[in-house]
Structures are given as structure tokens and as C-alpha cells.
Design an enzyme around this catalytic site. Sequence first.
Site, PDB file in Angstrom:
ATOM      1  N   THR A   1      -3.036  -6.048  -4.726  1.00 56.21           N
ATOM      2  CA  THR A   1      -4.435  -5.622  -4.738  1.00 56.21           C
ATOM      3  C   THR A   1      -4.977  -5.250  -3.367  1.00 56.21           C
ATOM      4  O   THR A   1      -5.771  -4.323  -3.257  1.00 56.21           O
ATOM      5  CB  THR A   1      -5.336  -6.702  -5.379  1.00 56.21           C
ATOM      6  OG1 THR A   1      -5.169  -7.936  -4.663  1.00 56.21           O
ATOM      7  CG2 THR A   1      -4.989  -6.898  -6.833  1.00 56.21           C
ATOM      8  N   CYS A   2      -4.551  -5.947  -2.330  1.00 53.65           N
ATOM      9  CA  CYS A   2      -5.069  -5.640  -0.991  1.00 53.65           C
ATOM     10  C   CYS A   2      -4.681  -4.238  -0.542  1.00 53.65           C
ATOM     11  O   CYS A   2      -5.402  -3.606   0.219  1.00 53.65           O
ATOM     12  CB  CYS A   2      -4.574  -6.662   0.024  1.00 53.65           C
ATOM     13  SG  CYS A   2      -5.300  -8.289  -0.229  1.00 53.65           S
ATOM     14  N   ASP A   3      -3.537  -3.772  -1.012  1.00 55.89           N
ATOM     15  CA  ASP A   3      -3.051  -2.445  -0.635  1.00 55.89           C
ATOM     16  C   ASP A   3      -3.335  -1.397  -1.710  1.00 55.89           C
ATOM     17  O   ASP A   3      -2.908  -0.248  -1.564  1.00 55.89           O
ATOM     18  CB  ASP A   3      -1.535  -2.492  -0.401  1.00 55.89           C
ATOM     19  CG  ASP A   3      -1.169  -3.426   0.730  1.00 55.89           C
ATOM     20  OD1 ASP A   3      -1.960  -3.536   1.687  1.00 55.89           O
ATOM     21  OD2 ASP A   3      -0.095  -4.051   0.659  1.00 55.89           O
TER      22      ASP A   3
END
Length: 177
Positions: free
Chosen positions: A143-145
Amino acid sequence: CRRRLLRGADEQVAAIREGLMDVIPEPVLRIFEPLELGSIISGPVHVVIKDWRANTVYEDGYSATSPVVVMFWEVVRTFTEEQRRSLLLFWSGTSIPPTFGAANLATASDEIENWCLAKASLPRSQRNLGAAAMNARLPEAATCDRRLMLPEYSNREALRHALELAMTHGAVGYDRV
């Protein structure tokens, strides 16, 4: 009606107004209609698939014309708005569409970062098992990327089923913490 709704909250409303005015000067706020300001603060009402697709990059052997990628976007187009938000949550950690569109996603260092759809690989021990093994795998997300690792499903039904399972059982996201 408005007075009854806000009765007893005058101090709280005044504090919110004062805090907002500290961040955004009143003359700037006045250029927005209430619904526009709500959209800027809360995000758009609808997930715009065309924008999302146009701002997705493909990696690890996938391209915009890869059969599984074409199937993926066809399946996403058939999703309800709620399912689209669930996919957005699974893929990015939030179910709220980007306020100014999928192209305007800056990182903490102000670099623009696209959505990424990458090919998920099978573990070495499962590589010779074929389509059945691939169809049984679920997509994974970083999710962060904004990175979705999608197995190479052999048909639309398997892809849809796997996405729905992942969205239902794998989606926690930042807005559910």
C-alpha cells in the site's frame, strides 16, 4: 434546522472555523462552493477508472496490453462504486480517491508516484503446477508504494474471484485503523 443541529456546539464550531482560517485564509475559502470544499477536504465522490488506469505503470513483465491486465481493467469497470473503493483500499491503504485525480500523487519528497501493477511470481516449488496454481493465488498489495502484485490468471472469473476475496479479507487500510 441548522441551528437545532448545531445547538450547544457553538464553541466547537468556532474552534474549527478558527483553525481552518489559520491554515486557509478566508478570502481563499470564499472562492469555493460548499460541495467543492467538501470534495477537496474529503476526496471525490467517485473512483474514476479512466484516470486511475491512465496513471498506472506496469512492471515485472506486464504491460497495458498484457491479457491479464486487460482482464483486470475490464473486471474493475464492472465493479460497483463500493467494490471500486474496496479495491482502492486494498491497493493503496485508503478507500478515498485522490482529491485531484490519480495523476497528482506526490510522495513526502514531492516526487510524483504512479500506481503500479506488477506480475506476481509463483514460489519456485509451484512454478510447474500451471494455471490451476496461479488461479488459486490471491493478489498482494504494497500500500505504501501503491503497488498491486497480480498473478497471471487464466480467465476473468478467476481474476474477479481472487480480487473479491483479497478485497474482502485482505483490506485493512489506513482508514480502518
